[in-house]
Design a protein around this motif. Sequence first.
Motif, PDB file in Angstrom:
ATOM      1  N   PHE A  64       0.846  -1.181   0.000  1.00 12.21           N
ATOM      2  CA  PHE A  64       0.000   0.000   0.000  1.00 12.21           C
ATOM      3  C   PHE A  64       0.885   1.236   0.000  1.00 12.21           C
ATOM      4  O   PHE A  64       2.111   1.133   0.120  1.00 12.21           O
ATOM      5  N   GLU A  65       0.280   2.399  -0.119  1.00  8.75           N
ATOM      6  CA  GLU A  65       1.056   3.636  -0.167  1.00  8.75           C
ATOM      7  C   GLU A  65       1.905   3.772   1.088  1.00  8.75           C
ATOM      8  O   GLU A  65       1.431   3.585   2.200  1.00  8.75           O
ATOM      9  N   ASN A  66       3.166   4.054   0.910  1.00  8.48           N
ATOM     10  CA  ASN A  66       4.151   4.214   1.983  1.00  8.48           C
ATOM     11  C   ASN A  66       4.549   2.895   2.642  1.00  8.48           C
ATOM     12  O   ASN A  66       5.263   2.889   3.641  1.00  8.48           O
ATOM     13  N   ALA A  67       4.075   1.775   2.121  1.00 12.28           N
ATOM     14  CA  ALA A  67       4.488   0.487   2.678  1.00 12.28           C
ATOM     15  C   ALA A  67       5.901   0.159   2.234  1.00 12.28           C
ATOM     16  O   ALA A  67       6.351   0.568   1.158  1.00 12.28           O
ATOM     17  N   VAL A  68       6.618  -0.583   3.068  1.00 13.27           N
ATOM     18  CA  VAL A  68       7.914  -1.121   2.662  1.00 13.27           C
ATOM     19  C   VAL A  68       7.631  -2.431   1.952  1.00 13.27           C
ATOM     20  O   VAL A  68       7.287  -3.433   2.572  1.00 13.27           O
ATOM     21  N   ALA A 187      -1.943   0.133   6.931  1.00 14.86           N
ATOM     22  CA  ALA A 187      -0.667   0.597   7.487  1.00 14.86           C
ATOM     23  C   ALA A 187      -0.587   0.293   8.978  1.00 14.86           C
ATOM     24  O   ALA A 187       0.455  -0.160   9.477  1.00 14.86           O
ATOM     25  N   GLU A 188      -1.678   0.523   9.693  1.00 13.07           N
ATOM     26  CA  GLU A 188      -1.694   0.255  11.133  1.00 13.07           C
ATOM     27  C   GLU A 188      -1.600  -1.242  11.400  1.00 13.07           C
ATOM     28  O   GLU A 188      -0.873  -1.677  12.309  1.00 13.07           O
ATOM     29  N   LYS A 189      -2.313  -2.039  10.608  1.00 14.08           N
ATOM     30  CA  LYS A 189      -2.253  -3.494  10.796  1.00 14.08           C
ATOM     31  C   LYS A 189      -0.834  -4.021  10.527  1.00 14.08           C
ATOM     32  O   LYS A 189      -0.346  -4.908  11.225  1.00 14.08           O
ATOM     33  N   GLN A 190      -0.167  -3.449   9.536  1.00 17.75           N
ATOM     34  CA  GLN A 190       1.196  -3.895   9.240  1.00 17.75           C
ATOM     35  C   GLN A 190       2.140  -3.520  10.367  1.00 17.75           C
ATOM     36  O   GLN A 190       3.041  -4.291  10.722  1.00 17.75           O
ATOM     37  N   ALA A 191       1.944  -2.340  10.949  1.00 17.67           N
ATOM     38  CA  ALA A 191       2.779  -1.923  12.080  1.00 17.67           C
ATOM     39  C   ALA A 191       2.592  -2.864  13.267  1.00 17.67           C
ATOM     40  O   ALA A 191       3.555  -3.213  13.954  1.00 17.67           O
ATOM     41  N   LEU A 192       1.367  -3.278  13.508  1.00 17.64           N
ATOM     42  CA  LEU A 192       1.101  -4.216  14.599  1.00 17.64           C
ATOM     43  C   LEU A 192       1.746  -5.569  14.321  1.00 17.64           C
ATOM     44  O   LEU A 192       2.293  -6.209  15.223  1.00 17.64           O
ATOM     45  N   LEU A 193       1.690  -6.010  13.077  1.00 19.85           N
ATOM     46  CA  LEU A 193       2.305  -7.281  12.704  1.00 19.85           C
ATOM     47  C   LEU A 193       3.814  -7.254  12.900  1.00 19.85           C
ATOM     48  O   LEU A 193       4.408  -8.208  13.415  1.00 19.85           O
ATOM     49  N   GLU A 194       4.443  -6.152  12.505  1.00 23.06           N
ATOM     50  CA  GLU A 194       5.900  -6.094  12.505  1.00 23.06           C
ATOM     51  C   GLU A 194       6.489  -5.643  13.836  1.00 23.06           C
ATOM     52  O   GLU A 194       7.715  -5.530  13.966  1.00 23.06           O
ATOM     53  N   ALA A 195       5.654  -5.382  14.839  1.00 21.25           N
ATOM     54  CA  ALA A 195       6.175  -5.005  16.160  1.00 21.25           C
ATOM     55  C   ALA A 195       7.141  -6.077  16.668  1.00 21.25           C
ATOM     56  O   ALA A 195       6.896  -7.275  16.503  1.00 21.25           O
ATOM     57  N   ASP A 196       8.219  -5.638  17.289  1.00 23.17           N
ATOM     58  CA  ASP A 196       9.280  -6.555  17.691  1.00 23.17           C
ATOM     59  C   ASP A 196       8.837  -7.586  18.719  1.00 23.17           C
ATOM     60  O   ASP A 196       9.292  -8.733  18.705  1.00 23.17           O
ATOM     61  N   ASP A 197       7.970  -7.196  19.639  1.00 22.46           N
ATOM     62  CA  ASP A 197       7.539  -8.102  20.697  1.00 22.46           C
ATOM     63  C   ASP A 197       6.151  -7.697  21.162  1.00 22.46           C
ATOM     64  O   ASP A 197       5.570  -6.732  20.654  1.00 22.46           O
ATOM     65  N   LEU A 198       5.622  -8.438  22.127  1.00 26.29           N
ATOM     66  CA  LEU A 198       4.253  -8.187  22.585  1.00 26.29           C
ATOM     67  C   LEU A 198       4.127  -6.805  23.230  1.00 26.29           C
ATOM     68  O   LEU A 198       3.131  -6.110  23.036  1.00 26.29           O
ATOM     69  N   LYS A 199       5.120  -6.404  24.010  1.00 26.65           N
ATOM     70  CA  LYS A 199       5.092  -5.088  24.651  1.00 26.65           C
ATOM     71  C   LYS A 199       5.031  -3.983  23.602  1.00 26.65           C
ATOM     72  O   LYS A 199       4.236  -3.039  23.715  1.00 26.65           O
ATOM     73  N   THR A 200       5.852  -4.086  22.580  1.00 21.58           N
ATOM     74  CA  THR A 200       5.859  -3.087  21.514  1.00 21.58           C
ATOM     75  C   THR A 200       4.544  -3.091  20.755  1.00 21.58           C
ATOM     76  O   THR A 200       4.030  -2.035  20.377  1.00 21.58           O
ATOM     77  N   ARG A 201       3.976  -4.287  20.543  1.00 21.75           N
ATOM     78  CA  ARG A 201       2.682  -4.361  19.850  1.00 21.75           C
ATOM     79  C   ARG A 201       1.596  -3.662  20.664  1.00 21.75           C
ATOM     80  O   ARG A 201       0.775  -2.924  20.117  1.00 21.75           O
ATOM     81  N   ALA A 202       1.592  -3.887  21.978  1.00 21.13           N
ATOM     82  CA  ALA A 202       0.606  -3.239  22.837  1.00 21.13           C
ATOM     83  C   ALA A 202       0.784  -1.723  22.808  1.00 21.13           C
ATOM     84  O   ALA A 202      -0.198  -0.972  22.709  1.00 21.13           O
ATOM     85  N   GLU A 203       2.021  -1.260  22.897  1.00 25.52           N
ATOM     86  CA  GLU A 203       2.287   0.176  22.863  1.00 25.52           C
ATOM     87  C   GLU A 203       1.876   0.781  21.521  1.00 25.52           C
ATOM     88  O   GLU A 203       1.351   1.903  21.461  1.00 25.52           O
ATOM     89  N   THR A 204       2.115   0.036  20.448  1.00 28.34           N
ATOM     90  CA  THR A 204       1.724   0.503  19.119  1.00 28.34           C
ATOM     91  C   THR A 204       0.214   0.616  19.015  1.00 28.34           C
ATOM     92  O   THR A 204      -0.323   1.602  18.479  1.00 28.34           O
ATOM     93  N   LEU A 205      -0.496  -0.383  19.541  1.00 24.95           N
ATOM     94  CA  LEU A 205      -1.956  -0.359  19.497  1.00 24.95           C
ATOM     95  C   LEU A 205      -2.513   0.808  20.311  1.00 24.95           C
ATOM     96  O   LEU A 205      -3.455   1.487  19.877  1.00 24.95           O
ATOM     97  N   ILE A 206      -1.934   1.048  21.473  1.00 24.16           N
ATOM     98  CA  ILE A 206      -2.378   2.184  22.297  1.00 24.16           C
ATOM     99  C   ILE A 206      -2.153   3.500  21.541  1.00 24.16           C
ATOM    100  O   ILE A 206      -3.028   4.362  21.504  1.00 24.16           O
TER     101      ILE A 206
END
Length: 225
Positions: A64-68, A187-206
């Motif tokens: 998608f636009e701006n996706a890697v 874009a948000e779903k991809q960021a959640l997928l690529e989060a390094d760990d569960l803590k980072t995923r939670a912080e990203t979702l917040i």
Amino acid sequence: MQVGNKSYRMEADIPGRVPVFPLAGALLLPGAQLPLNIFEPRYLAMFDDAISSHRMIGVIQPAFENAVACCGPVEDLCRVGCLGRITSFAETGDGRYVITLGGICRFRVIEEVEAGRKPYRICGISPFLGDLEASDDGADVDRAALLESFKAYLEANNLEADWSSVERASTVTLVNSLSMMSPYGPAEKQALLEADDLKTRAETLIAITEIALARDSDDYGHVLQ
């Protein structure tokens, strides 16, 4: 990682090539489950081949636009997806399959390989082996902050939740379920997928939820604490 009746412990348990199912806005995470309704002929063929072999399908978003995006011939796909095992399926009687994929591990696309006469796409992948260890119990996750952001989102959108079920859920289940169920874009779903760990995923979702609430509010200065 135990998914259905199969354990995945090491790289040798993961095939080097898998059929891929490009789905915009879809998110499958390791250890979680994703229900799918399959009706396109090419993906019906993909399912039939997968169920008769290793039962694995790679879920990945189109670029998608701006996706890697991936390099070279697979530049129209995001570079990271998640491998799922078919853990259940049912025939509907009208030519569809209703299936459930259990998340095994994330993967990085290396290349698209020749599919021969197959109507679907096949990619060579490199698995995220750390996902197979399933050692992250969510102890570092700020569960209270996650629940507060979830509650604020529900209130802002006049929605309700079964809080008894939410409170009983493990932190791992909570983070992954909220990430997969979230109404955000590719874009948000991809960021959640690529989060390094569960803590980072939670912080990203917040953070994503705070941005969504601020954007939809008259008070742009209000930020959830």
